[in-house]
Design a protein around this motif. Structure first.
Motif, short mmCIF file in Angstrom:
data_model
loop_
_atom_site.label_atom_id
_atom_site.label_comp_id
_atom_site.label_asym_id
_atom_site.label_seq_id
_atom_site.Cartn_x
_atom_site.Cartn_y
_atom_site.Cartn_z
N ASP A 67 0.84 -1.19 0.00
CA ASP A 67 0.00 0.00 0.00
C ASP A 67 0.88 1.25 0.00
N LYS A 68 0.46 2.28 -0.71
CA LYS A 68 1.29 3.47 -0.88
C LYS A 68 1.60 4.13 0.46
N LYS A 79 -7.31 -0.52 -2.33
CA LYS A 79 -6.53 -1.16 -3.37
C LYS A 79 -6.94 -0.64 -4.75
N GLU A 133 -5.19 2.51 -5.24
CA GLU A 133 -3.77 2.26 -5.51
C GLU A 133 -3.57 1.85 -6.97
#
Length: 574
Positions: free
Chosen positions: A138-139, A528, A531
């Motif tokens: 995850d960022k 997600k 993302e």
């Protein structure tokens, strides 16, 4: 809720010992980097011999960096880090014993530095490749962990390590080497607390072939090679100035020799602060935007130092430049972890380190030449020009909706029709069907799709693709499956520009749950999905290809979220 809490607990359990081991390890490296040249200077006054001791620490990255990354991808990374720490502890214990007995010499010191540097190649590649395994991809999570990682790296190598090494050397010549050996034993103890992540699952191919595969991934993934060039430009520009900055500080700014270290340390302080707040500072920025802004900041910093010619202003500007350097490291590290399959990550890390160190060495050499030919101001101007140009090139362009296949129906009127388009469609290597909504705009409301749908072919030949894979955490062949998908679309004339992988479901129930979609609308969670949309925007992909099958409704919703056609691997076989 309970399952999410358990996942967070597993992440914390892995991240904390990894960061602690890294902090202790890099502090030992910083102390050793300061103590080794001091010991060499006490043994000989030959400048070349003293310089050889310092250079020996970086030579292993140029010689064995890439093979080390390939082996890290093949071996258990936890064991690699443990072995690297134990090897460094053993080498430094022997070095301390030689100093105590009077048997140390410059060749022996160079050999010790080479051994420690070689072990660092393995440790650093394994540590950075382990981050996504314990923190996820995850960022925000990557920005948080990488920010802490590089903040600790700056503290260890720039703030704590060198003063500790020089102070210990002043007390006793063998003391810094003994302290360094002890630090690596502590790091090894912390590494043992890391969770078992298994091997990366890299194919058992020849070492040279494995190295080529890592380089091939870097240069075939647009985001990676753009950021690799940006990192090279940043390091080159930074070292253009730093190579002769001591002369500028003492001659122009009239900084006393005793205060020079404090002035340079201002950059490290800025880097630590930025690293600790990296997630908040980069939350609204893409990786490339972060890197481009950091490059632009460096250009302004060098111009400000040159224009101000004031020691206090220089200290503040160096702190700002140090913050930019750490954010660049965070952005580059997060990008390669997000866009690289686990079985290639060690090689990609090593390739970036090789590229960054090579650019740093080139920049230092160029800075010395420019200062000698044109004066001490020339490196500042050259560095500003270089990084400003790199900032413009690194800034991401507008998402290339205009470059999406015209047959999807998103282009201007008349595009994708006519004889030329029909001939291009007949020449295409592969086409797949996607659903196109026909909606009617309502005043004051978002378009609401009707139930009527029709299929339009998407031409993959010549298109840039972002691949998405969703796997169980127990799926050991996930990297192989993603590689097979990449080969399949490449054979159809497409080009892979990015990769997003999600692995979830550790328990038996979680593994079975992987057979059911997280969401009937999007297959993945909302986070997600965002993302994937961000990765699509940064990579400029024309089409997103999911490895798992998609329903028509999921395909529609995902296409609307990411802003381009979305297909699945089953569509390729249709």
């Amino acid at each position: 809720m309970a399952r999410a809490a358990r996942r967070r607990g597993r992440g914390a359990h892995g991240v904390v010992p990894l960061l602690a081991a890294t902090g202790v390890s890099v502090t030992g490296d910083g102390a050793f980097l300061a103590a080794a040249p001091l010991l060499a200077a006490s043994l000989t006054r030959d400048p070349l011999a003293v310089a050889a001791v310092t250079a020996a620490f970086f030579v292993p990255w140029l010689v064995i960096g890439l093979p080390a990354g390939a082996l890290v991808d093949r071996w258990n990374r936890r064991r690699v880090m443990l072995a690297a720490d134990l090897v460094r502890a053993l080498v430094l214990t022997v070095a301390a014993a030689l100093v105590v007995t009077g048997g140390v010499s410059v060749p022996a010191l160079v050999a010790a530095v080479l051994a420690v540097g070689a072990a660092q190649c393995f440790f650093d590649s394994a540590a950075q490749a382990t981050i996504p395994a314990v923190a996820g991809r995850d960022k925000d999570a990557l920005a948080h962990v990488n920010g802490r990682f590089w903040a600790l790296d700056t503290i260890g190598r720039g703030l704590l390590g060198p003063p500790l090494g020089s102070a210990a050397f002043a007390l006793a010549r063998a003391l810094p080497f003994a302290i360094d050996a002890a630090s690596f034993l502590v790091s090894a103890w912390l590494v043992r607390r890391l969770p078992h992540t298994g091997t990366a699952g890299a194919a058992r191919e020849g070492l040279l072939s494995a190295v080529r595969a890592g380089l091939r991934h870097v240069f075939r993934t647009r985001e990676l090679w753009v950021l690799a060039l940006s990192l090279g430009a940043y390091n080159c520009g930074f070292n253009l100035v730093l190579a002769t900055f001591v002369l500028y500080a003492t001659d122009v700014l009239a900084v006393p020799a005793a205060a020079y270290g404090a002035l340079v340390a201002a950059g490290a302080v800025g880097g630590v602060v930025a690293g600790w707040r990296a997630r908040a500072l980069t939350r609204r920025l893409s990786y490339r935007q972060t890197t481009a802004l950091a490059l632009g900041v460096q250009a302004l910093v060098w111009l400000g130092v040159l224009a101000g010619a004031n020691v206090w202003m220089t200290g503040v500007l160096l702190a700002v430049g140090g913050a930019g350097a750490t954010l660049t490291s965070v952005a580059v590290g997060s990008t390669r972890q997000a866009l690289t399959p686990d079985d290639l990550l060690g090689r990609v890390v090593a390739a970036f380190r090789l590229f960054g160190m090579g650019a740093a060495g080139l920049g230092a050499l160029m800075g010395g030449v420019l200062a000698r030919l044109f004066g001490l101001s020339a490196p500042f101007l050259a560095a500003s020009s270089l990084v400003a140009a790199a900032a413009l090139l690194a800034w991401p362009r507008r998402p290339r909706a205009q470059r999406m296949p015209a047959s999807w129906g998103g282009g201007p009127a008349g595009r994708g029709s006519g004889r030329g388009a029909r001939q291009g469609a007949r020449r295409a290597s592969a086409t797949v069907s996607v659903v196109k909504w026909h909606g009617r705009q309502r005043r004051g409301r978002a378009p609401r799709p009707k139930r009527r749908r029709d299929s339009s072919p998407v031409t993959l030949s010549g298109a840039d693709l972002l691949l998405v894979g969703l796997f169980s955490a127990r799926q050991r062949r996930h990297a192989i499956l993603m590689a097979e998908l990449a080969e399949a679309v490449t054979a159809l004339g497409a080009r892979v520009v990015g990769c997003v992988v999600q692995r979830r479901g550790v328990s038996d129930g979680g593994v079975k749950a992987m057979d059911r979609p997280y969401s009937s609308r999007t297959l993945v969670s909302a986070g997600k999905a965002r993302e994937i949309a961000l990765a699509r925007e940064e990579s400029g992909a024309d089409v997103v290809v999911f490895l798992p099958p998609l329903t028509d409704h999921q395909r529609d919703v995902l296409a609307e979220l990411v802003g381009c056609p979305v297909i699945s691997s089953t569509d390729l076989r249709a």
